[in-house]
Design a protein around this motif. Sequence first.
Motif, PDB file in Angstrom:
ATOM      1  N   ASN A  70      34.254  34.610  44.034  1.00 32.84           N
ATOM      2  CA  ASN A  70      34.916  35.460  43.168  1.00 32.84           C
ATOM      3  C   ASN A  70      33.562  36.046  42.351  1.00 32.84           C
ATOM      4  OD1 ASN A  70      37.476  35.399  43.419  1.00 32.84           O
ATOM      5  ND2 ASN A  70      37.921  34.782  41.391  1.00 32.84           N
ATOM      6  N   GLU A 361      40.532  44.946  40.870  1.00 29.18           N
ATOM      7  CA  GLU A 361      39.989  43.627  41.679  1.00 29.18           C
ATOM      8  C   GLU A 361      39.382  44.433  42.885  1.00 29.18           C
ATOM      9  OE1 GLU A 361      39.627  39.542  42.146  1.00 29.18           O
ATOM     10  OE2 GLU A 361      39.785  41.038  40.613  1.00 29.18           O
ATOM     11  N   LYS A 382      37.411  30.221  43.999  1.00 29.93           N
ATOM     12  CA  LYS A 382      38.050  31.285  43.214  1.00 29.93           C
ATOM     13  C   LYS A 382      37.894  30.970  41.733  1.00 29.93           C
ATOM     14  CE  LYS A 382      39.900  34.344  46.692  1.00 29.93           C
ATOM     15  NZ  LYS A 382      41.118  34.974  47.228  1.00 29.93           N
ATOM     16  N   ARG A 439      36.962  39.629  33.915  1.00 31.06           N
ATOM     17  CA  ARG A 439      37.743  38.781  34.859  1.00 31.06           C
ATOM     18  C   ARG A 439      37.288  37.409  34.510  1.00 31.06           C
ATOM     19  NH1 ARG A 439      40.259  36.012  38.661  1.00 31.06           N
ATOM     20  NH2 ARG A 439      40.810  36.863  40.410  1.00 31.06           N
ATOM     21  N   ARG A 442      41.544  33.155  36.054  1.00 28.98           N
ATOM     22  CA  ARG A 442      42.985  33.599  36.198  1.00 28.98           C
ATOM     23  C   ARG A 442      43.370  35.064  36.047  1.00 28.98           C
ATOM     24  NH1 ARG A 442      48.353  30.236  34.247  1.00 28.98           N
ATOM     25  NH2 ARG A 442      49.942  31.912  34.724  1.00 28.98           N
ATOM     26  N   ARG A 444      42.668  39.297  34.659  1.00 28.54           N
ATOM     27  CA  ARG A 444      41.855  40.269  34.395  1.00 28.54           C
ATOM     28  C   ARG A 444      42.560  41.257  33.455  1.00 28.54           C
ATOM     29  NH1 ARG A 444      38.326  43.118  36.651  1.00 28.54           N
ATOM     30  NH2 ARG A 444      38.545  42.091  38.552  1.00 28.54           N
ATOM     31  N   TYR A 459      46.437  41.407  34.511  1.00 27.35           N
ATOM     32  CA  TYR A 459      47.133  41.067  35.781  1.00 27.35           C
ATOM     33  C   TYR A 459      46.752  39.373  35.836  1.00 27.35           C
ATOM     34  CZ  TYR A 459      46.999  45.942  36.475  1.00 27.35           C
ATOM     35  OH  TYR A 459      47.078  47.249  36.307  1.00 27.35           O
ATOM     36  N   HIS A 461      46.332  36.669  38.132  1.00 26.71           N
ATOM     37  CA  HIS A 461      45.974  36.319  39.613  1.00 26.71           C
ATOM     38  C   HIS A 461      46.503  35.171  40.284  1.00 26.71           C
ATOM     39  CE1 HIS A 461      43.173  39.536  40.856  1.00 26.71           C
ATOM     40  NE2 HIS A 461      43.269  39.983  39.595  1.00 26.71           N
ATOM     41  N   PRO A 465      48.022  38.315  42.847  1.00 25.79           N
ATOM     42  CA  PRO A 465      46.718  38.530  43.090  1.00 25.79           C
ATOM     43  C   PRO A 465      46.083  39.736  43.658  1.00 25.79           C
ATOM     44  CG  PRO A 465      47.751  37.094  44.892  1.00 25.79           C
ATOM     45  CD  PRO A 465      48.685  37.283  43.811  1.00 25.79           C
ATOM     46  N   GLU A 467      47.243  42.746  41.969  1.00 24.22           N
ATOM     47  CA  GLU A 467      47.252  43.193  40.862  1.00 24.22           C
ATOM     48  C   GLU A 467      48.356  44.591  40.968  1.00 24.22           C
ATOM     49  OE1 GLU A 467      42.823  42.562  39.146  1.00 24.22           O
ATOM     50  OE2 GLU A 467      43.078  44.594  39.952  1.00 24.22           O
TER      51      GLU A 467
END
Length: 497
Positions: A70, A361, A382, A439, A442, A444, A459, A461, A465, A467
Motif C-alpha cells: 500500500n 486508488e 495492506k 488513505r 481501511r 479513503r 470509500y 476498502h 476495495p 471504490e
Amino acid sequence: MILKKTACTFLFFMVMSTLSFPNGKKDLPSFNVVFIAVDDLRPDIGAYGNLLVKTPNMDRLAKSSTVFQNHYVQIPTCGASRSSILTGLLPKTTRHLQNSALETFMANEPEKDIPESMVHHFRRNGYYTVGIGKIGHSVDGLLYGYEESPEGAKPEMPYSWNEFLFDPDKWGTGWNAFFGYADGSNRQGMNNQVKPYEKADVPDTGYPDGITAELATEKLRQLAGKNQPFFLGVGFFKPHLPFTSPKKYWDLYNEQDIPLSPVPDIPENIHLASLQRMGEFNNYQAGDEKARLENPLSDEYARKLRHAYYAAVSYADAQVGKVLDELERLGLAENTIVVLWGDHGWHLGDHRVWGKHTNFEVALRSPLIIKVPGIKPREIGKNEVVSSVDLYPSLMELCGLPVDFPLDGKSLVKLMQEGKDEQRDNIAFSYFNHGITMRNERYRLTRYFREENPVIELYDHLHDPLESKNIAAQHPEIVAQLMPLWEKGNTGLFDQK
C-alpha cells in the motif's frame, strides 16, 4: 553502445557542489543507490498479485526486497509526483501539482542549506550522481525540446547531477523520443494523427527504453571502477502513452485472456468532476475510439488497450532486468540499494477512465520495492500505508547521511527491518483535481474544494476495495472521525472559502 554523443546525451555540469561528509568524517558512505523510475506503472505486476502480467525481473527483485503493498504517490501526474519524491515534500501551492513542479521546489543557489533534491544531497555528501532517462519530468530539459547541447540545455536540477545521459537516437530530441514510434516518428510531428499503441517487429533498442537500458549498463561498468559511492537514477518511459513496445512483448499475451476492468462503471454518489475527461488519451486522434465518461469504450477496444499496456509493462520489465543483471555481474549488488518506483497508477477503463489525474486508488497506488543488503526481504501488507515522500528520509538513514532540514516524509527503515513501526502515522495524502485525499488502512476520505456536490467522498476498502460507491452521506460519523486525520495533510494548497 558507447557514451560518445557529447552534444546530445552527455550533460556534464561544471558547477560542483562543495562536498561534505556526515559528522565531519572523511570516510564515504558505504551503500551505492540505484533508483529506477517506471512511468505510469500501476501495481499490475506479479509481486503485487497480478499473475497474468509477465514481469519476471521486477518479481525477481521483489523476492529479495521489501515490497510495500500500500504505497501511494502524492500527485497523480508525472512531473509533480517526481518532484514530491525527489524533494520529500508535500505540495504547498497549486504550482506543485504541475509537471514543472520541480522548478518551484529547487534551490536557486548551490550553497543554500536546503538541497534542491535528494540527489543533490547525495552529491553534497560525496556521492557521484548520474541520471539517465526520465528522472524528473523534462529529462533535464531534453524532453521539452531545448537545444540539446551543454550550452543550450536547461536542466531542471542543475546542482544534482555530475552527469546526465540521454540518447534520443532517431527521434532527434528527448521530447520526440518520449512520444516516439518505431519508424522514428512521434505524436507531435504527426499532428496527433497516431494511435495510442504500436506493435513493431524491432529489437529492444527500436524504442527509447532499450537505448536507456544500454546507457545504464555501460555507465554501471564505469562506476564500478570508481573509488566513490554513486547514485544512479534510471528512468524508463514505458508504459506511458503511447503504449508502444516490440512485438515479442505483445506475443507474451493472448488478448482474449486479458480481463476487462473489474470496476468499469462510474462510482455511485459522486459528481463527474471527480473523474477526468481523458484529454491525454484522446490526444491520439487516430485511435480506434474516443474515450468518453458518458459512452464507455467497446469491450474489444478496451481489451486491445489493456493488451498494449501489459506489453509495454513487460518491455519495461526487460529493461529493468538488464540493469539488475549488470549489477550482479559487476559484483555491485551486495553493496547497492535498489529502488523500483512507479510514479503513479493509471485507470485502464476503471470508472470509465483511461489515464491518471484522479484522486482514486487506481491512480494513486503504485509499486514501491526497496532492496537493501542486509535487510531481510518481507512484504509490508495492506494494513501499513506509506508514501512516496518517505523514500528521501529512508535512503538518508540507510546511507548514514544527516538531514538537518525539514522533510514531510517519515523513514521506512524500522518498518523494513521489523515489519512494523508504531511511531508512524498510518496514513497517506494525495492532491489533485481541486481535492485532497487521505488513505489509511481501511478508508479513503477525499474532500474537494469546488462548487459541484458532493464535495466529500468516503470509500470503505474493507467492503469496497474497488471504490465503487461513495458512502460519505450514509456514514457522517465516520467522516467526522476521519476528518482530523485528513486535516494533517491539508497544506493550504486550495482556497477553502
